[in-house]
Structure formats: C-alpha cells, structure tokens
Design an enzyme around this catalytic site. Structure first.
Site, PDB file in Angstrom:
ATOM      1  N   TYR A 102      21.563 -45.315  -5.593  1.00  0.00           N
ATOM      2  CA  TYR A 102      20.316 -45.368  -6.369  1.00  0.00           C
ATOM      3  C   TYR A 102      20.392 -46.594  -7.274  1.00  0.00           C
ATOM      4  O   TYR A 102      21.155 -47.534  -7.002  1.00  0.00           O
ATOM      5  CB  TYR A 102      20.228 -44.023  -7.120  1.00  0.00           C
ATOM      6  CG  TYR A 102      18.918 -43.708  -7.769  1.00  0.00           C
ATOM      7  CD1 TYR A 102      17.741 -43.660  -7.034  1.00  0.00           C
ATOM      8  CD2 TYR A 102      18.854 -43.432  -9.140  1.00  0.00           C
ATOM      9  CE1 TYR A 102      16.530 -43.355  -7.644  1.00  0.00           C
ATOM     10  CE2 TYR A 102      17.649 -43.119  -9.750  1.00  0.00           C
ATOM     11  CZ  TYR A 102      16.500 -43.087  -8.999  1.00  0.00           C
ATOM     12  OH  TYR A 102      15.309 -42.787  -9.607  1.00  0.00           O
ATOM     13  N   ARG A 155       6.208 -53.058  -5.535  1.00  0.00           N
ATOM     14  CA  ARG A 155       6.803 -53.133  -6.890  1.00  0.00           C
ATOM     15  C   ARG A 155       8.126 -52.367  -6.847  1.00  0.00           C
ATOM     16  O   ARG A 155       8.223 -51.246  -7.318  1.00  0.00           O
ATOM     17  CB  ARG A 155       5.816 -52.545  -7.921  1.00  0.00           C
ATOM     18  CG  ARG A 155       6.094 -52.887  -9.346  1.00  0.00           C
ATOM     19  CD  ARG A 155       7.297 -52.134  -9.933  1.00  0.00           C
ATOM     20  NE  ARG A 155       7.011 -50.780 -10.336  1.00  0.00           N
ATOM     21  CZ  ARG A 155       7.894 -49.784 -10.234  1.00  0.00           C
ATOM     22  NH1 ARG A 155       9.100 -49.969  -9.729  1.00  0.00           N
ATOM     23  NH2 ARG A 155       7.567 -48.569 -10.632  1.00  0.00           N
ATOM     24  N   LYS A 173      15.587 -42.351  -2.869  1.00  0.00           N
ATOM     25  CA  LYS A 173      14.974 -41.218  -3.582  1.00  0.00           C
ATOM     26  C   LYS A 173      15.240 -39.917  -2.830  1.00  0.00           C
ATOM     27  O   LYS A 173      15.562 -38.887  -3.424  1.00  0.00           O
ATOM     28  CB  LYS A 173      13.459 -41.442  -3.722  1.00  0.00           C
ATOM     29  CG  LYS A 173      13.087 -42.577  -4.661  1.00  0.00           C
ATOM     30  CD  LYS A 173      13.015 -42.114  -6.112  1.00  0.00           C
ATOM     31  CE  LYS A 173      12.820 -43.292  -7.049  1.00  0.00           C
ATOM     32  NZ  LYS A 173      12.774 -42.903  -8.464  1.00  0.00           N
ATOM     33  N   GLU A 244       5.843 -43.911  -4.369  1.00  0.00           N
ATOM     34  CA  GLU A 244       6.928 -44.567  -5.100  1.00  0.00           C
ATOM     35  C   GLU A 244       6.788 -46.083  -5.057  1.00  0.00           C
ATOM     36  O   GLU A 244       6.600 -46.674  -3.983  1.00  0.00           O
ATOM     37  CB  GLU A 244       8.264 -44.167  -4.452  1.00  0.00           C
ATOM     38  CG  GLU A 244       9.464 -44.518  -5.287  1.00  0.00           C
ATOM     39  CD  GLU A 244       9.595 -43.690  -6.558  1.00  0.00           C
ATOM     40  OE1 GLU A 244       9.503 -42.458  -6.487  1.00  0.00           O
ATOM     41  OE2 GLU A 244       9.790 -44.295  -7.633  1.00  0.00           O
ATOM     42  N   ASP A 245       6.897 -46.686  -6.201  1.00  0.00           N
ATOM     43  CA  ASP A 245       6.979 -48.144  -6.331  1.00  0.00           C
ATOM     44  C   ASP A 245       5.810 -48.896  -5.692  1.00  0.00           C
ATOM     45  O   ASP A 245       5.984 -49.918  -5.021  1.00  0.00           O
ATOM     46  CB  ASP A 245       8.340 -48.643  -5.822  1.00  0.00           C
ATOM     47  CG  ASP A 245       9.466 -48.270  -6.797  1.00  0.00           C
ATOM     48  OD1 ASP A 245       9.190 -47.477  -7.729  1.00  0.00           O
ATOM     49  OD2 ASP A 245      10.589 -48.755  -6.644  1.00  0.00           O
ATOM     50  N   ASP A 267       5.692 -40.752  -8.636  1.00  0.00           N
ATOM     51  CA  ASP A 267       6.922 -40.610  -9.410  1.00  0.00           C
ATOM     52  C   ASP A 267       6.978 -41.593 -10.581  1.00  0.00           C
ATOM     53  O   ASP A 267       7.456 -41.251 -11.668  1.00  0.00           O
ATOM     54  CB  ASP A 267       8.092 -40.852  -8.455  1.00  0.00           C
ATOM     55  CG  ASP A 267       9.431 -40.637  -9.104  1.00  0.00           C
ATOM     56  OD1 ASP A 267       9.550 -39.693  -9.888  1.00  0.00           O
ATOM     57  OD2 ASP A 267      10.359 -41.408  -8.810  1.00  0.00           O
ATOM     58  N   ASP A 268       6.495 -42.811 -10.380  1.00  0.00           N
ATOM     59  CA  ASP A 268       6.574 -43.822 -11.444  1.00  0.00           C
ATOM     60  C   ASP A 268       5.640 -43.480 -12.601  1.00  0.00           C
ATOM     61  O   ASP A 268       5.956 -43.724 -13.761  1.00  0.00           O
ATOM     62  CB  ASP A 268       6.250 -45.211 -10.878  1.00  0.00           C
ATOM     63  CG  ASP A 268       7.213 -45.565  -9.769  1.00  0.00           C
ATOM     64  OD1 ASP A 268       8.411 -45.680 -10.060  1.00  0.00           O
ATOM     65  OD2 ASP A 268       6.784 -45.655  -8.610  1.00  0.00           O
ATOM     66  N   ASN A 417      14.252 -50.949 -14.651  1.00  0.00           N
ATOM     67  CA  ASN A 417      15.322 -51.028 -13.658  1.00  0.00           C
ATOM     68  C   ASN A 417      15.158 -52.282 -12.811  1.00  0.00           C
ATOM     69  O   ASN A 417      14.065 -52.812 -12.713  1.00  0.00           O
ATOM     70  CB  ASN A 417      15.258 -49.800 -12.735  1.00  0.00           C
ATOM     71  CG  ASN A 417      15.443 -48.512 -13.499  1.00  0.00           C
ATOM     72  OD1 ASN A 417      16.328 -48.407 -14.326  1.00  0.00           O
ATOM     73  ND2 ASN A 417      14.591 -47.541 -13.244  1.00  0.00           N
TER      74      ASN A 417
HETATM   75  N1  LIG Z   1      13.568 -45.324 -15.941  1.00  0.00           N
HETATM   76  C1  LIG Z   1      12.746 -44.885 -15.022  1.00  0.00           C
HETATM   77  O1  LIG Z   1      12.838 -43.741 -14.567  1.00  0.00           O
HETATM   78  C2  LIG Z   1      11.670 -45.764 -14.502  1.00  0.00           C
HETATM   79  C3  LIG Z   1      11.634 -47.092 -14.784  1.00  0.00           C
HETATM   80  N2  LIG Z   1      10.623 -47.863 -14.291  1.00  0.00           N
HETATM   81  C4  LIG Z   1      10.699 -49.295 -14.526  1.00  0.00           C
HETATM   82  O2  LIG Z   1       9.626 -49.717 -15.320  1.00  0.00           O
HETATM   83  C5  LIG Z   1       9.244 -51.023 -14.948  1.00  0.00           C
HETATM   84  C6  LIG Z   1       7.744 -51.066 -14.763  1.00  0.00           C
HETATM   85  O3  LIG Z   1       7.316 -50.177 -13.752  1.00  0.00           O
HETATM   86  P1  LIG Z   1       5.746 -49.931 -13.533  1.00  0.00           P
HETATM   87  O4  LIG Z   1       5.103 -49.482 -14.771  1.00  0.00           O
HETATM   88  O5  LIG Z   1       5.602 -49.098 -12.329  1.00  0.00           O
HETATM   89  O6  LIG Z   1       5.264 -51.418 -13.202  1.00  0.00           O
HETATM   90  P2  LIG Z   1       3.833 -52.025 -13.500  1.00  0.00           P
HETATM   91  O7  LIG Z   1       3.793 -53.347 -12.837  1.00  0.00           O
HETATM   92  O8  LIG Z   1       2.791 -51.031 -13.182  1.00  0.00           O
HETATM   93  O9  LIG Z   1       3.830 -52.230 -15.097  1.00  0.00           O
HETATM   94  C7  LIG Z   1       4.550 -53.216 -15.765  1.00  0.00           C
HETATM   95  C8  LIG Z   1       3.628 -53.797 -16.807  1.00  0.00           C
HETATM   96  O10 LIG Z   1       4.356 -54.655 -17.664  1.00  0.00           O
HETATM   97  C9  LIG Z   1       3.575 -55.835 -17.852  1.00  0.00           C
HETATM   98  N3  LIG Z   1       4.389 -56.953 -18.301  1.00  0.00           N
HETATM   99  C10 LIG Z   1       4.967 -57.939 -17.573  1.00  0.00           C
HETATM  100  N4  LIG Z   1       5.628 -58.791 -18.384  1.00  0.00           N
HETATM  101  C11 LIG Z   1       5.441 -58.346 -19.642  1.00  0.00           C
HETATM  102  C12 LIG Z   1       5.866 -58.798 -20.910  1.00  0.00           C
HETATM  103  N5  LIG Z   1       6.625 -59.882 -21.046  1.00  0.00           N
HETATM  104  N6  LIG Z   1       5.487 -58.090 -21.986  1.00  0.00           N
HETATM  105  C13 LIG Z   1       4.726 -57.000 -21.870  1.00  0.00           C
HETATM  106  N7  LIG Z   1       4.301 -56.513 -20.690  1.00  0.00           N
HETATM  107  C14 LIG Z   1       4.656 -57.171 -19.588  1.00  0.00           C
HETATM  108  C15 LIG Z   1       2.962 -56.043 -16.494  1.00  0.00           C
HETATM  109  O11 LIG Z   1       1.900 -56.961 -16.546  1.00  0.00           O
HETATM  110  P3  LIG Z   1       1.588 -57.856 -15.228  1.00  0.00           P
HETATM  111  O12 LIG Z   1       1.082 -56.895 -14.202  1.00  0.00           O
HETATM  112  O13 LIG Z   1       0.573 -58.814 -15.702  1.00  0.00           O
HETATM  113  O14 LIG Z   1       2.869 -58.499 -14.816  1.00  0.00           O
HETATM  114  C16 LIG Z   1       2.515 -54.628 -16.183  1.00  0.00           C
HETATM  115  O15 LIG Z   1       1.285 -54.316 -16.769  1.00  0.00           O
HETATM  116  C17 LIG Z   1      10.059 -51.383 -13.710  1.00  0.00           C
HETATM  117  O16 LIG Z   1      11.124 -52.204 -14.077  1.00  0.00           O
HETATM  118  C18 LIG Z   1      10.583 -50.062 -13.225  1.00  0.00           C
HETATM  119  O17 LIG Z   1      11.846 -50.183 -12.616  1.00  0.00           O
HETATM  120  C19 LIG Z   1       9.587 -47.347 -13.581  1.00  0.00           C
HETATM  121  C20 LIG Z   1       9.590 -46.029 -13.245  1.00  0.00           C
HETATM  122  C21 LIG Z   1      10.672 -45.151 -13.635  1.00  0.00           C
HETATM  123  C1  LIG Z   2      13.351 -45.229 -11.281  1.00  0.00           C
HETATM  124  C2  LIG Z   2      12.146 -45.711 -10.666  1.00  0.00           C
HETATM  125  O1  LIG Z   2      11.418 -44.951 -10.050  1.00  0.00           O
HETATM  126  C3  LIG Z   2      11.789 -47.096 -10.787  1.00  0.00           C
HETATM  127  O2  LIG Z   2      12.462 -47.850 -11.492  1.00  0.00           O
HETATM  128  O3  LIG Z   2      10.796 -47.481 -10.175  1.00  0.00           O
HETATM  129 MG   LIG Z   3      10.040 -45.977  -8.828  1.00  0.00          MG
END
Ligand SMILES: NC(=O)C1=CN([C@@H]2O[C@H](COP(=O)(O)OP(=O)(O)OC[C@H]3O[C@@H](n4cnc5c(N)ncnc54)[C@H](OP(=O)(O)O)[C@@H]3O)[C@@H](O)[C@H]2O)C=CC1
Ligand SMILES: CC(=O)C(=O)O
Ligand SMILES: [Mg+2]
Length: 564
Positions: A102, A155, A173, A244-245, A267-268, A417
C-alpha cells in the site's frame, strides 16, 4: 455469500493447470494425497511444507531485497502465484508489509507498472472495447465477485495521472479488503477504466501497457462510465463498488450520479472523511477543546478536502451547532488561496464551504490579492490543520509555528500520499511545536522521539475505514452506502482510541490491529445500515455473527478431485 468456511475445495484442475491458478495453488504445501490425486508428483520438490514454513521462507526472501520496489514486485508476484500464502504473509505482518503493498510503495508500483507487469490481475476496460464489457464480465471466474475497486488512473495518490499504471491502486486497496477486512480474495475484483492518459511520460514510453491515447473527457467519458456501471449492476446486482483516485472534476460528480443506483462510495471523498473525523474526535478528547469550538483549516479543497469538511461539519451539527455556525468554522485553502464567496472558478462541491467576505474583513494579509495558508492561520487561529493538497512542504515552518502559537495542543494532519507528497514530516512538526502537536499522517513515517522515547505517529489513512465499510455493507447486504454509515465508522474508530484512557497514547490503534479495527467499523456500519432500513432481511441480533462468518482467514483446506 461466498462460503469462507468451506471444509474442502472440489476442483477439476490438475497438474500445471492447478499450480498456475493463484486462487487454488498451494505450492509445496500440497499433501501427498493431493499430489497423488492431482498429478502433482514431479512438478513440485518432494518435501511437503506447512503454510507457516512457506510464510517463513517468503519472509526471509522478502527481507533480503535492498529496495521496497523490489519487495513490492516480489509480493505482487506471490499474490499472482499463491493467494493463500500471500495473504497469510500479509495478515501476519501488517505493520511491515502495508508500506509495501500500500502507500507509499504502491505509488512507485503504479509509476513502474508497465515495467513490472507480469501476469493479468483484475480487468482492464478500455474505451475501444466498450462494446465488450458485458462479455468480459461474463467469464465464470468472476461469478463470486462481491467487491470492486475501480479507478481511471487520473489522480493516483498525489502522483497525478498514471494512466493504466493506476491499476496498482485497486489491486492494493483490495489486498487490504482481504488482508484487513477479511473478504475472500475470489470475491474481489480490481478494475482499471482505460480512458487514455495525459501523462506524456506514459504516452512516449514504448513499454507503456495502456491505451496510447490522450485522456478522453466529456460526453464520451461519461458514456463509457455509464456503460461500465450498467454492466456492473446487470452482472452483480448486489456488488459493492468503490471509486478510487479519480480526479476532482469526476470524483464527487460520479459519486453523486451513482450513489442512489447501487451500493457504492468514493473512498477519497468519504473514506478519507471518516478517518479524518474519527482521528479528530479522538484528538478532541485529548485537547479538551470541544468539537463545537474547533476551527478547521484545510489545505487542498478537492475531493478529499471537501469530503472531510462535510463530515466534520455533520459531526459539529450532531454536537449542537447550526449549519451556518458549523460552516463558519471551516477555512478551505486551495491553489488560489482561501475559498471566499464570489471567488471565480469555484466548483459545486466547494461552494458550501466558502467563507463570507464579512468574516474576513480586517484580516491582516501578506498580499492583499491572495489569502494564503499562513494568513489563514494568523488571522483565523484554527485549532486544526489538515493537508490534502498533494503538495510536499506546504505546512512550512512559519505555518506550523503559527499553529503552535495560538494553540496549546495544535491538531495537525498532513494527509497527502505518498510520503514524498506529505505537507510536512512528523519530525519537523514535533520540533516546530515543541512536541505539543497531535499529529496524523497519510503514509507511514519513521517513529519520532517524544519524551525521550520512540513514538510512532498515527497513520490517518482511509485504510482504517474502507475495509470495515465494505465488510459491514456486504455482511448485511446493504443496498446503499449512506453518509450516516461513514459517520458511524468515524465514531467507531474514535471509540477505539487508546488516547481515551491516556492522552499520551496514540489517537488510533496501530496498523497491526487493522483487522480488529475493520471488524469494529463493520459492526457500526452494519448497525447504521440496519437502522436506516438499507439492509436485506438481517435481524439486528444476527449482524455480529454475519460479519464474523464473512471474515476469511488465510489457511489451506483439503482438495478433492471433481469427477466428470
Ligand atoms: N490519508 C488519506 O487517507 C488520503 C489522502 N489523500 C491524499 O490527498 C491528496 C489530495 O487528494 P484529492 O483531494 O483526491 O485530490 P484533488 O485533486 O481532488 O484535490 C487536491 C486539491 O489541492 C489543490 N492544490 C494543489 N496545489 C495546492 C497548493 N499549493 N495549495 C493549496 N491547494 C492546492 C488542487 O488544486 P488543482 O486541482 O488546481 O491542482 C486540488 O483542488 C493526495 O495526495 C492524496 O494522496 C487522499 C485520500 C485519502
Ligand atoms: C489513501 C488514498 O486513498 C489516497 O491517497 O488516495
Ligand atoms: Mg485514494
């Protein structure tokens, strides 16, 4: 329901065909009687091993590799050779192996997917083969499928578009669905929707295994996803489908489109929301500041960020705040700074979390035309800082020190991540807050030193949620996955916190306890589904038994030859 307790397996396969099937292969553990019955003599070395001996052999080999990517490739190969052995190894060594199977190593596995590809696992559905989906699904091998994880690879963690290489994520997953949630591997199916890629490295790589085409978008994309979902419902009407993603322009949109048509969740958006809320509820217990008085800054107002804000806000409402009182407590900071009403380009899922212009009047800003994270921390004085931006280092020293200045116990969760994308490292947060922060990270980090002892920082990852949600929903035949079920999962997780009894302890149970966590989350989710009228005819007093009957423990059962 797949019978996880069957005392023996009957199969018509024999010889190489039997050894080549990862669902049936036992390798050197085939007994003498089975070797007689299935023509295996000579194909295997003569010594018969036990499962424990096989696990020891593989663990020794695994530990001898130099890099985690080599370990990842080794484990994937084992998974495609002998699933029982793979899961026996995983279940017995969760803490050691999760970072390989993972996050973070699965990220590198996706990036290197075309180079590592050996044997087929799961299904690759590409746009040129849209008309064949029903035929692909029809194969008898997939008769037992109950849980699907699907991605379109756009993503992948914080690593962006990996095209067909994104398949590593559904595979990873679902390894946790079995390793932690106990679903039988034959009931799980990873799927990659290959709609092309905009990753130029993939498109120009002669070894790329995916469809070499720019990513298809718009109506053609939607029609393909619709064809996929319709075929899923037709083939497996009671399946659990996990998205997912997906990138932010599709994740919430597809969830809203399909959540009332089948048993499905993203999941996200939702799993991450539940783990963040659960960890926060545990942290609130430690800081003593009630949830209704928390102010939450979120960096990254995308799928995960808005999902998290939505569930924490619901928890605040449950705790007595009105919708507007709760909403005012969120500061969502995206690429262009704080989301404020009237800002151009806001998406429908961001709109519920914009700050009122009036609320920020009088703020002192570094640059008058952009409200950055540091401005938010200095002016709004949040009690909680959550990072889901995918941008490493964005919880800078000034930001974290500002959190420490306005809070006795700042709550800081850099959740992006893989490890390389974390907004800050635990060791830096610990130093910049003089050890006062309550920390949660998305990927595993080495232990920090706290009070002179080693302290393993909590891994606030949706792996604490989705295996239990899937197990609970499937055990009771839930028709839908509701927001209430995620709230129940979050509360069940918070109630497992060792910090309830001792504030010096961890907010979350250790990764080694993920199987117990999944069972507990499953129970809470199933009860909630029952209360919302979403379950098939399962009496409430049978729910616990249903869950435990569904948990498969990797072990070998005797084989009998199927007669023609
Ligand atoms: N710990 C956990 O269980 C999980 C962690 N994550 C992590 O969270 C992260 C985001 O996932 P997700 O929300 O699905 O992705 P998204 O792309 O939906 O969201 C990320 C957001 O951050 C914005 N962004 C980019 N750069 C910056 C910056 N410098 N400052 C502020 N905002 C910024 C993006 O804008 P733009 O689109 O313009 O780039 C976008 O709106 C990933 O790294 C993922 O691995 C996700 C799910 C679970
Ligand atoms: C953990 C997870 O789902 C992610 O980083 O997208
Ligand atoms: Mg994910």
């Amino acid at each position: 329901m797949f019978d996880t307790t069957a005392a023996f397996v009957t199969t018509g396969r024999s010889g190489y065909e039997l050894l080549a099937d990862p669902q049936l292969n036992k390798g050197t553990a085939f007994s003498e009687t089975e070797r007689d019955a299935f023509d295996l003599h000579g194909l295997l070395p003569p010594n018969v091993s036990t499962l424990d001996e096989q696990v020891s052999r593989r663990l020794q080999a695994l530990r001898s590799f130099e890099t985690d990517l080599e370990r990842y490739a080794f484990l994937r190969e084992l998974q495609d050779t002998n699933e029982t052995l793979f899961y026996a190894l995983l279940v017995g060594n969760l803490e050691e192996l999760l970072p390989i199977v993972y996050t973070p190593t699965v990220g590198a596995g996706c990036q290197q997917f075309s180079r590592l590809f050996r044997k087929p696992r799961g299904l690759f559905l590409s746009i040129p083969h849209k008309a064949r989906i029903d035929r692909i699904f029809a194969q008898p091998r997939f008769d037992a499928v109950e849980a699907i994880v699907v991605t379109d690879g756009e993503r992948i963690l914080g690593l962006g578009d990996q095209g067909a290489g994104g398949m590593g994520i559904p595979i990873g997953k679902l390894a946790l669905y079995t390793g932690c949630g106990g679903l039988h591997p034959a009931t799980t199916l990873p799927i990659l929707l290959d709609v092309g890629t905009d990753n130029s490295d993939c498109l120009t790589d002669p070894l790329y295994v995916g469809w070499r085409h720019e990513r298809v978008r718009g109506q053609e994309y939607d029609d393909f996803v619709e064809a996929f979902v319709s075929a899923v419902i037709k083939r497996w009407p009671r399946v659990l489908l996990q998205w997912e993603d997906f990138a932010k322009n599709n994740a919430t949109r597809l969830l809203e489109r399909y959540r009332d048509r089948l048993c499905t969740f993203n999941d996200d958006v939702q799993g991450t929301a539940a783990v963040a809320t659960g960890t926060l509820l545990a942290a609130v217990n430690v800081t003593g500041v009630p949830l209704t008085e928390q102010r939450v800054a979120v960096l990254g107002a995308g799928s995960a960020g808005c999902g998290i804000a939505s569930l924490i806000r619901a928890a605040m409402r449950d705790a007595g705040l009105s919708e507007s009182e709760a909403t005012a407590r969120f500061y969502m900071v995206d690429r262009d700074g704080l989301l404020v009403e009237g800002m151009p380009g806001l998406t429908s899922f961001q709109l519920p979390f914009v700050q009122a212009r009036k609320a920020i009047e009088g703020w002192k800003l570094d640059h008058p035309d952009r409200i950055g994270l540091l401005d938010v921390v200095r002016n709004a004085r949040p009690t909680v800082l959550i990072g889901v931006s995918g941008q490493a280092g964005t919880f800078s020293e000034p930001v974290v020190r500002a959190m420490a200045e306005c809070n006795g116990r700042p709550i800081i969760f850099p959740l992006s991540n893989p490890t390389s994308r974390a907004e800050a490292t635990p060791v830096d947060i610990e130093a910049w807050t003089e050890g006062r922060a309550l920390i949660g990270v998305g990927s595993p980090f080495p232990p920090i030193t706290r009070g002179g002892a080693r302290f393993k920082v909590d891994q606030t990852n949706n792996s604490y949620i989705f295996p239990g949600v899937g197990l609970g929903a499937l055990a009771v035949g839930a028709s839908r996955v509701s927001d209430g079920m995620f709230m129940a999962a979050a509360k069940a997780l918070a109630s497992s916190s060792a910090a309830r009894d001792n504030p010096k302890h961890n907010l979350l149970p250790p990764v080694s306890a993920l199987r117990e966590v999944a069972a507990k989350v499953a129970f809470a989710v199933a009860i909630q589904a029952h209360q919302e009228g979403l379950t098939a005819d399962v009496p409430i007093d049978r729910i616990d038994q249903r869950i435990h009957a569904k948990i498969w423990t990797p072990r070998y059962v005797p084989y009998r030859r199927k007669m023609d």
